[in-house]
Structure formats: structure tokens, C-alpha cells
Design a protein around this motif. Sequence first.
Motif, PDB file in Angstrom:
ATOM      1  N   GLY A  68       0.811  -1.258   0.118  1.00  0.00           N
ATOM      2  CA  GLY A  68       0.091  -0.255   0.009  1.00  0.00           C
ATOM      3  C   GLY A  68       0.840   1.326  -0.152  1.00  0.00           C
ATOM      4  O   GLY A  68       0.373   2.306  -0.864  1.00  0.00           O
ATOM      5  N   ARG A  69       1.902   1.326   0.780  1.00  0.00           N
ATOM      6  CA  ARG A  69       2.871   2.299   0.938  1.00  0.00           C
ATOM      7  C   ARG A  69       3.549   2.527  -0.286  1.00  0.00           C
ATOM      8  O   ARG A  69       3.372   3.666  -0.905  1.00  0.00           O
ATOM      9  CB  ARG A  69       3.907   2.164   1.930  1.00  0.00           C
ATOM     10  N   SER A 114      -6.286   0.444  -3.580  1.00  0.00           N
ATOM     11  CA  SER A 114      -6.165   0.503  -2.160  1.00  0.00           C
ATOM     12  C   SER A 114      -7.284   0.031  -1.230  1.00  0.00           C
ATOM     13  O   SER A 114      -7.226  -0.654  -0.155  1.00  0.00           O
ATOM     14  CB  SER A 114      -6.210   2.076  -1.737  1.00  0.00           C
ATOM     15  N   LEU A 137      -6.316   3.666  -8.400  1.00  0.00           N
ATOM     16  CA  LEU A 137      -5.599   3.586  -7.431  1.00  0.00           C
ATOM     17  C   LEU A 137      -6.300   3.533  -5.821  1.00  0.00           C
ATOM     18  O   LEU A 137      -6.038   2.616  -5.079  1.00  0.00           O
ATOM     19  CB  LEU A 137      -4.939   5.056  -6.884  1.00  0.00           C
ATOM     20  N   ALA A 193       1.098   3.977  -3.283  1.00  0.00           N
ATOM     21  CA  ALA A 193       0.703   5.324  -3.183  1.00  0.00           C
ATOM     22  C   ALA A 193       1.701   6.502  -3.289  1.00  0.00           C
ATOM     23  O   ALA A 193       1.676   7.574  -3.170  1.00  0.00           O
ATOM     24  CB  ALA A 193      -0.100   5.601  -1.843  1.00  0.00           C
ATOM     25  N   ASN A 207      -7.321  -2.805   1.742  1.00  0.00           N
ATOM     26  CA  ASN A 207      -7.850  -3.094   3.040  1.00  0.00           C
ATOM     27  C   ASN A 207      -8.702  -3.983   3.182  1.00  0.00           C
ATOM     28  O   ASN A 207      -8.736  -4.649   4.047  1.00  0.00           O
ATOM     29  CB  ASN A 207      -8.468  -1.523   2.983  1.00  0.00           C
TER      30      ASN A 207
END
Lengths: 218, 248
Positions: B179-180, B229, B225, B183, B233
Motif C-alpha cells: 500500500g505504501r 487501496s 489507485l 501510493a 484494505n
Amino acid sequence: MKLIVSDIWKSYNGNAVLKDCSFSFDSNNTYALMGPNGSGKSTFLRICSLLEEPDKGEINYFSGENILKKDIGLRRRITLVLPKVGMFNTTVLKNVAYGLKVRGMGRKEIEERASNALEFVGLTHKRDQNALTLSSGEAQRLGIARAIVIEPEIIFLDEPTASIDMKNTKIIEDIIIKMKEQKGTIIILTTHDIAQAERLAEKILLMNEGKIISIPPF
Amino acid sequence: MTGFRVKHGMTKCNMETLTEGFRKALSLILNLDKELLGIICLSLKVSGLALLISTALGLPIGALMGLKRFPLRGVVVSFMNTFMGLPPVVVGLFVYLLLSRSGPLGFMGLLYTPSAMVIAQTILAFPIVTSLSHSAIVSVDPIMQQASITLGATSSQVTLTIIGEARYGIMSGVIAAFGRVMAEVGAILIVGGNIAGYTRVMTTTIALETDKGNFELAIALGIILLLISLSINIFLHLIQKKSMIRTK
């Protein structure tokens, strides 16, 4: 003689728990080790099952082989069932299969032996359930199944009925009696219940001041 | 009063732009626009590779930190935890200096290539994977280690068992790291150069197209995106739900 413990010493932070502890265990016998909390019963079991090393002393078994050599082949002939079993986060069947899997056994044999062990402790109906959902009594039975499936020559049971109800205590006692009759292994268990010790063991031992003394039959 | 009118006019214009942007963005997504797909593929490739490398390095190191005792272990753990919050632009600057022609690794000619972007993202993901793997492993009940020893496991089998018991925590760490890096924009913009068709990924395209006023591509990529994401999650939630069984 199958297990000879000679002059074992163990201290924690300068406090001696085992002092010159020696005893000889015969084959095909069940021993109940008794004594107050902190008397060193669990430490003794943990040392004999190689979870801990003594500060001094020797443990010989099976024709004089020194257990403290940490030989994996030798270590795999004994097992300890901990008071808090420590179940793996997977099914009951896979928990029982663990000891066989680490020994590199074939899938078919693992399945067969694990199923038999589950039947032995009366947990066949729970085989596909996650082990973490078992009650404490069932968990203890699972611990015993995991131990007997590897067919050890010595089984150490550290307080196998601590913190479980009377019904499950009876079930576990019956399993231990059945183990004695069918498996022919040395069973060394710790308990605080003298009546239970008499029901399960041929010999009752007392842990006193870091030493083991044999109590003559009542 | 003039100021209010201008402000009101701009808001109206922005709303129209936004609606039009959304309409065109959806059309780009539904028609599987070639440029859009190329950018998404490169993003997934760069971030996926960075994640793979950081997991291959971070998981064993996290396990080592969790299972073995060695000098300065506490310091290493503290450093790893600190590096989890590394600012991407600082990482970008650091990698840029390393890979620039006058830098120590300049001879490799990696600056402004996808490889440089992978290096930068690996540096960002590595502490996250390592630190969260370490946390997951130390939170496994020590009794599990003892149980495997008593059942005849060798030391390497014990280690694998503990890693297996920590699997949900480790997976959470890997997904958080993904995720990091997905993004992230600062580091890859610096070391990748945002070259169209070569180093242009989703986040850098959004930044560039917004600057240019071409909102449709930026919005389309923004939607994708967000969807990625959201998927991450949902996956994390499912993992956490499954691991909750341990505490029952």
C-alpha cells in the motif's frame, strides 16, 4: 533401567531449584512426581525433555546414551506435554500430524497415525476444527494425542489435569491408563493430587529441597 | 464583491471539470485505454518487484531479530521502526545521489530507469516488512517454540513453525508495505524522472496531468489507485478477521 538422572543441578538467579538431583526410572512404569509449587518438578521435566539444560549433571537413557548431547534422533524418542499445550493455529488433525511431519513421514502414514491418535483421545469428531477453538480439556487431550502419535519411549506430562474440570480430568486419567496398558512407555507426570497419583502411578515420588525421594506405597 | 463572483465562478467551473473528468475517466477505464493500461502495468511491476525484494530480505531479517539474541538488537529494532516512516522524497534524494553520474553507483547507468524506481521503493518497503514481521514473530506465544521442540522439531523447523504461526501478522506487514509503495510519488518521481512510456507510473502521472490540467487521465488513475487501496484494505481486514480466532 531406561532413564538415569545423575547429580542434576539447576539454579535461576542464584536460587538453586534442583540440587544434586538423581533418580533411576524403570521401563514400563508410571511415575507421579509430587511436591509444592516451586519445588522444581516442572524444571526437572523440562531438563529431562531437553527444553532446558542443567548447570551440572548427566541424564543417560537407552543403553547409556547421554541425552545432553542434544542428538536430534535421541531427542525424538522422548516428549513432554506442557501444562499450557501451545496449539498451532491450524486444524486439530494438522496439530497431531506435526510431530510426524517434522520426522519426514509420508502423507498416507501421517494421516493414518494422526487419525488413530485422535481416536485414542476421543477427538475424531473435532479433526477438521481449528485447534484454537478447543476447550481447555480438549486442548489437553490434543496435547496427549500429539505426544503419543510419535510413539515416544518416555512421555513427560506436566500437570496434565491442572485447571480443567472433573469430567475432563476423568477422561484424561482414562487416556493415561489406556496409554499405560497399550503403549508400554515410561510415563512421568507431575500432579498436586495424591489420589490421582495413586490412581495413575505405580511409583510416587516427592520433590523435596531440589531432590527426588521415592515414597513407599501406602 | 468581485472577489466572491470570481470565486463562485471558479467553483462552478471546477465542478463541471470534475464531472467531465469523471465521465472521460470512466470511458478510459471501460475502453481499456492503452496508455492507462501501460501505466497501471508499470506501477504494479515496479511496486510488485520492490515488494518481492523487500520481503525476501525483510522477512528473514525480521525473523532473526525476533528469534535470536545478539548485541545491539534493541538498537536495530529501534532503527527499523524509525525507518518505517522514511520520507519518500528523502529516499528519492538519497537514491538519486547514489545513482547520478557523479555518484558512487553512477557507472551502472540506472538513474531514470524502472530499476532505479524499484531500488527506491525497496528502501521504503524494506523497514515496513522487516519491522512488522519482527512484531508478528515476537507476538507468537513462546510456548509454541517449546511445543515444537518437545515434538521433535529441529531448530530450522522450529523457526519455520514460528514464522508460520506469525503468518497473518507478516502478511499484514507485506500488504501494508505494498500500500505504501503503490501510493508513493516523491521517490519515484526523483529517480524515475516521469518519462512517458518508460518510467511514468500512476502516482507520477496523476501529479503531472493535474499540473497540466488534463484531469480525465488523472481521475481515471485516481479511481484505480483507490480501488487498489480498497482491495488491499479488504484483504487486510480478512486477514485480521482470520487471525482473530487466536484471541477467542
